[in-house]
Design a protein around this motif. Structure first.
Motif, PDB file in Angstrom:
ATOM      1  N   ALA A  87       2.885 -17.075 -25.265  1.00 13.36           N
ATOM      2  CA  ALA A  87       2.719 -15.681 -25.700  1.00 13.36           C
ATOM      3  C   ALA A  87       1.687 -15.556 -26.818  1.00 13.36           C
ATOM      4  CB  ALA A  87       4.064 -15.126 -26.163  1.00 13.36           C
ATOM      5  N   ASP A  88       1.651 -16.515 -27.742  1.00 16.80           N
ATOM      6  CA  ASP A  88       0.740 -16.420 -28.882  1.00 16.80           C
ATOM      7  C   ASP A  88      -0.601 -17.114 -28.614  1.00 16.80           C
ATOM      8  OD1 ASP A  88       2.642 -14.971 -30.190  1.00 16.80           O
ATOM      9  OD2 ASP A  88       3.296 -16.579 -31.529  1.00 16.80           O
ATOM     10  N   GLY A  89      -0.813 -17.593 -27.410  1.00 13.13           N
ATOM     11  CA  GLY A  89      -2.113 -18.139 -27.026  1.00 13.13           C
ATOM     12  C   GLY A  89      -2.537 -19.371 -27.804  1.00 13.13           C
ATOM     13  N   TYR A  90      -1.587 -20.277 -28.069  1.00 11.11           N
ATOM     14  CA  TYR A  90      -1.928 -21.478 -28.840  1.00 11.11           C
ATOM     15  C   TYR A  90      -2.950 -22.370 -28.140  1.00 11.11           C
ATOM     16  CZ  TYR A  90       1.278 -21.052 -32.790  1.00 11.11           C
ATOM     17  OH  TYR A  90       1.879 -20.657 -33.941  1.00 11.11           O
ATOM     18  N   ASP A  91      -3.029 -22.275 -26.806  1.00  7.68           N
ATOM     19  CA  ASP A  91      -3.939 -23.163 -26.077  1.00  7.68           C
ATOM     20  C   ASP A  91      -5.236 -22.468 -25.690  1.00  7.68           C
ATOM     21  OD1 ASP A  91      -2.146 -25.477 -25.985  1.00  7.68           O
ATOM     22  OD2 ASP A  91      -0.883 -24.112 -24.828  1.00  7.68           O
ATOM     23  N   GLU A  92      -5.393 -21.227 -26.168  1.00  8.86           N
ATOM     24  CA  GLU A  92      -6.605 -20.475 -25.810  1.00  8.86           C
ATOM     25  C   GLU A  92      -7.567 -20.403 -26.996  1.00  8.86           C
ATOM     26  OE1 GLU A  92      -5.024 -16.721 -24.461  1.00  8.86           O
ATOM     27  OE2 GLU A  92      -3.594 -17.852 -23.230  1.00  8.86           O
ATOM     28  N   GLY A  93      -8.777 -19.938 -26.726  1.00  8.00           N
ATOM     29  CA  GLY A  93      -9.776 -19.776 -27.786  1.00  8.00           C
ATOM     30  C   GLY A  93      -9.992 -21.081 -28.529  1.00  8.00           C
ATOM     31  N   SER A  94      -9.919 -21.016 -29.886  1.00  4.52           N
ATOM     32  CA  SER A  94     -10.172 -22.224 -30.681  1.00  4.52           C
ATOM     33  C   SER A  94      -9.106 -23.288 -30.421  1.00  4.52           C
ATOM     34  CB  SER A  94     -10.215 -21.876 -32.171  1.00  4.52           C
ATOM     35  OG  SER A  94      -8.935 -21.448 -32.601  1.00  4.52           O
ATOM     36  N   GLY A  95      -7.976 -22.902 -29.862  1.00  3.23           N
ATOM     37  CA  GLY A  95      -6.911 -23.860 -29.559  1.00  3.23           C
ATOM     38  C   GLY A  95      -7.331 -24.904 -28.545  1.00  3.23           C
ATOM     39  N   ASP A  97      -9.970 -26.605 -28.770  1.00  2.00           N
ATOM     40  CA  ASP A  97     -10.542 -27.700 -29.568  1.00  2.00           C
ATOM     41  C   ASP A  97      -9.389 -28.464 -30.224  1.00  2.00           C
ATOM     42  OD1 ASP A  97     -11.616 -29.322 -31.480  1.00  2.00           O
ATOM     43  OD2 ASP A  97     -12.706 -27.736 -32.554  1.00  2.00           O
ATOM     44  N   VAL A  98      -9.238 -29.740 -29.877  1.00  2.00           N
ATOM     45  CA  VAL A  98      -8.069 -30.509 -30.350  1.00  2.00           C
ATOM     46  C   VAL A  98      -8.017 -30.655 -31.872  1.00  2.00           C
ATOM     47  CG1 VAL A  98      -7.687 -31.826 -28.233  1.00  2.00           C
ATOM     48  CG2 VAL A  98      -9.259 -32.718 -29.972  1.00  2.00           C
ATOM     49  N   ASP A  99      -9.182 -30.443 -32.546  1.00  2.00           N
ATOM     50  CA  ASP A  99      -9.194 -30.577 -34.005  1.00  2.00           C
ATOM     51  C   ASP A  99      -8.984 -29.251 -34.727  1.00  2.00           C
ATOM     52  OD1 ASP A  99      -9.590 -33.316 -34.026  1.00  2.00           O
ATOM     53  OD2 ASP A  99     -11.742 -33.054 -33.636  1.00  2.00           O
ATOM     54  N   SER A 100      -8.833 -28.162 -34.003  1.00  2.00           N
ATOM     55  CA  SER A 100      -8.663 -26.854 -34.648  1.00  2.00           C
ATOM     56  C   SER A 100      -7.274 -26.757 -35.276  1.00  2.00           C
ATOM     57  CB  SER A 100      -8.833 -25.735 -33.621  1.00  2.00           C
ATOM     58  OG  SER A 100      -7.784 -25.812 -32.666  1.00  2.00           O
ATOM     59  N   PRO A 101      -7.113 -25.921 -36.341  1.00  2.00           N
ATOM     60  CA  PRO A 101      -5.791 -25.734 -36.950  1.00  2.00           C
ATOM     61  C   PRO A 101      -4.755 -25.288 -35.920  1.00  2.00           C
ATOM     62  CG  PRO A 101      -7.496 -24.686 -38.298  1.00  2.00           C
ATOM     63  CD  PRO A 101      -8.173 -25.171 -37.036  1.00  2.00           C
ATOM     64  N   LYS A 102      -5.206 -24.455 -34.981  1.00  2.00           N
ATOM     65  CA  LYS A 102      -4.300 -23.963 -33.944  1.00  2.00           C
ATOM     66  C   LYS A 102      -3.743 -25.102 -33.087  1.00  2.00           C
ATOM     67  CE  LYS A 102      -5.266 -20.346 -30.805  1.00  2.00           C
ATOM     68  NZ  LYS A 102      -6.238 -19.376 -30.270  1.00  2.00           N
ATOM     69  N   ALA A 103      -4.647 -25.984 -32.660  1.00  2.00           N
ATOM     70  CA  ALA A 103      -4.231 -27.104 -31.814  1.00  2.00           C
ATOM     71  C   ALA A 103      -3.344 -28.070 -32.598  1.00  2.00           C
ATOM     72  CB  ALA A 103      -5.455 -27.821 -31.256  1.00  2.00           C
ATOM     73  N   ARG A 104      -3.679 -28.264 -33.885  1.00  2.00           N
ATOM     74  CA  ARG A 104      -2.862 -29.168 -34.709  1.00  2.00           C
ATOM     75  C   ARG A 104      -1.456 -28.610 -34.861  1.00  2.00           C
ATOM     76  NH1 ARG A 104      -7.407 -29.877 -38.038  1.00  2.00           N
ATOM     77  NH2 ARG A 104      -6.507 -28.544 -39.630  1.00  2.00           N
ATOM     78  N   MET A 105      -1.383 -27.295 -35.107  1.00  2.00           N
ATOM     79  CA  MET A 105      -0.079 -26.639 -35.259  1.00  2.00           C
ATOM     80  C   MET A 105       0.728 -26.774 -33.965  1.00  2.00           C
ATOM     81  SD  MET A 105       1.783 -25.022 -37.338  1.00  2.00           S
ATOM     82  CE  MET A 105       3.359 -24.203 -37.222  1.00  2.00           C
ATOM     83  N   ALA A 106       0.053 -26.577 -32.842  1.00  2.00           N
ATOM     84  CA  ALA A 106       0.758 -26.681 -31.552  1.00  2.00           C
ATOM     85  C   ALA A 106       1.290 -28.097 -31.347  1.00  2.00           C
ATOM     86  CB  ALA A 106      -0.182 -26.285 -30.413  1.00  2.00           C
ATOM     87  N   ARG A 107       0.502 -29.101 -31.742  1.00  2.00           N
ATOM     88  CA  ARG A 107       0.965 -30.495 -31.590  1.00  2.00           C
ATOM     89  C   ARG A 107       2.186 -30.757 -32.454  1.00  2.00           C
ATOM     90  NH1 ARG A 107      -4.392 -31.874 -31.307  1.00  2.00           N
ATOM     91  NH2 ARG A 107      -4.587 -32.571 -33.471  1.00  2.00           N
ATOM     92  N   THR A 108       2.125 -30.234 -33.716  1.00  2.00           N
ATOM     93  CA  THR A 108       3.254 -30.436 -34.635  1.00  2.00           C
ATOM     94  C   THR A 108       4.514 -29.787 -34.069  1.00  2.00           C
ATOM     95  OG1 THR A 108       1.777 -30.505 -36.531  1.00  2.00           O
ATOM     96  CG2 THR A 108       4.071 -29.972 -36.993  1.00  2.00           C
ATOM     97  N   MET A 109       4.365 -28.570 -33.585  1.00  2.00           N
ATOM     98  CA  MET A 109       5.521 -27.855 -33.031  1.00  2.00           C
ATOM     99  C   MET A 109       6.073 -28.573 -31.805  1.00  2.00           C
ATOM    100  SD  MET A 109       6.453 -25.287 -34.804  1.00  2.00           S
ATOM    101  CE  MET A 109       7.500 -24.529 -33.598  1.00  2.00           C
ATOM    102  N   GLN A 110       5.164 -29.033 -30.939  1.00  2.00           N
ATOM    103  CA  GLN A 110       5.621 -29.713 -29.724  1.00  2.00           C
ATOM    104  C   GLN A 110       6.386 -30.994 -30.091  1.00  2.00           C
ATOM    105  OE1 GLN A 110       4.985 -28.209 -26.596  1.00  2.00           O
ATOM    106  NE2 GLN A 110       6.713 -29.567 -26.165  1.00  2.00           N
TER     107      GLN A 110
END
Ligand SMILES: Cc1cc2nc3c(=O)[nH]c(=O)nc-3n(C[C@H](O)[C@H](O)[C@H](O)COP(=O)(O)O)c2cc1C
Length: 238
Positions: A87-95, A97-110
């Motif tokens: 819903a919040d599009g963690y894997d879209e846009g800058s997400g 890029d594996v080094d983006s804050p978004k992708a890092r946050m998604a990894r931590t949450m997962q």
């Protein structure tokens, strides 16, 4: 002060306030009983309306009941996070890029939800009703939750508060024999952090503090040197 808390090495209060972040990755180290006592003692010294102290904490570590509670909440957490990630599009846009804050946050949450069953300590914050439900009920529980997280930080531990109890409310009530007049208000996990704490990043002070008019910051409302910022809310698609 417990032995596990290393007397003399506690974090000064103000520094602790500025560096208590949501900690979702823990080492396997168990939290000693004396540390739990110190953390829960600080939590239960929190203020509440008329000092009624309607908060209660159920602390679950490693017994069979604790394991079942962690399993129930782990299942719920994975469901919540899977829906939010989409819903919040963690894997879209800058997400992407594996080094983006978004992708890092998604990894931590997962990682957090995937390993939920192994969190060292699971704490359920509860509210004992003494009147009809009122919108301020939470105001007599959440200060105690924040005291708990700050005390954990002070003693070298870390944690995060979530609302995931809703995913297993009925099952947790049955498992833990929670009476009807009690509400489950928050789910907190605690452990020895993997990695470091602070600094906490928030919006700049003038965006959040106003003087004589809404939206107008007073002249003194400036961030101290070195303050780090972040935008509010879930990531955007960009
Ligand atoms: C009311 C409330 C609800 C929260 N719910 C969740 C949640 O469901 N899952 C989660 O992982 N973190 C949850 N958090 C933790 C926040 O995401 C976290 O405090 C916030 O992102 C700031 O993180 P930081 O302190 O590391 O900067 C919640 C925090 C609060 C105060």
């Amino acid at each position: 002060m417990s032995e596990g808390a290393s007397p003399g090495q506690e974090v000064p209060l103000y520094e602790g306030l500025l560096t208590t972040r949501a900690i979702r990755r823990y080492t396997d180290e168990p939290v000693p009983d004396e540390v739990l006592r110190d953390i829960l003692f600080a939590a239960t010294r929190a203020p509440s309306g008329s000092n009624r102290q309607p908060f209660r904490f159920i602390v679950l570590t490693d017994g069979p009941v604790a394991r079942e509670a962690k399993r129930l909440l782990g299942e719920g957490a994975r469901g919540f996070w899977a829906a939010k990630r989409k819903a919040d599009g963690y894997d879209e846009g800058s997400g992407a890029d594996v080094d983006s804050p978004k992708a890092r946050m998604a990894r931590t949450m997962q990682h957090y939800v995937d390993t939920y069953e192994s969190v060292p300590v699971l704490i359920l914050a509860c509210f004992v009703h003494y009147r009809h439900t009122n919108y301020t009920d939470g105001a007599s529980v959440y200060p105690a939750c924040q005291n708990l997280l700050l005390a954990a930080r002070a003693l070298g531990y870390g944690g995060v508060m979530t609302g995931w109890q809703f995913a297993a409310d009925a099952e947790l009530r049955a498992l833990l024999h929670i009476p009807e007049e009690v509400d489950l208000m928050a789910t907190i996990t605690i452990g020895r952090p993997q990695g470091r704490h602070g600094p906490v990043r928030r919006r700049p002070l003038p965006e959040l503090v106003y003087g004589e008019q809404w939206g107008q910051a007073p002249a003194w409302a400036v961030d101290p040197p070195g303050a780090e910022h972040t935008a509010a809310g879930p990531p955007t698609a960009s």
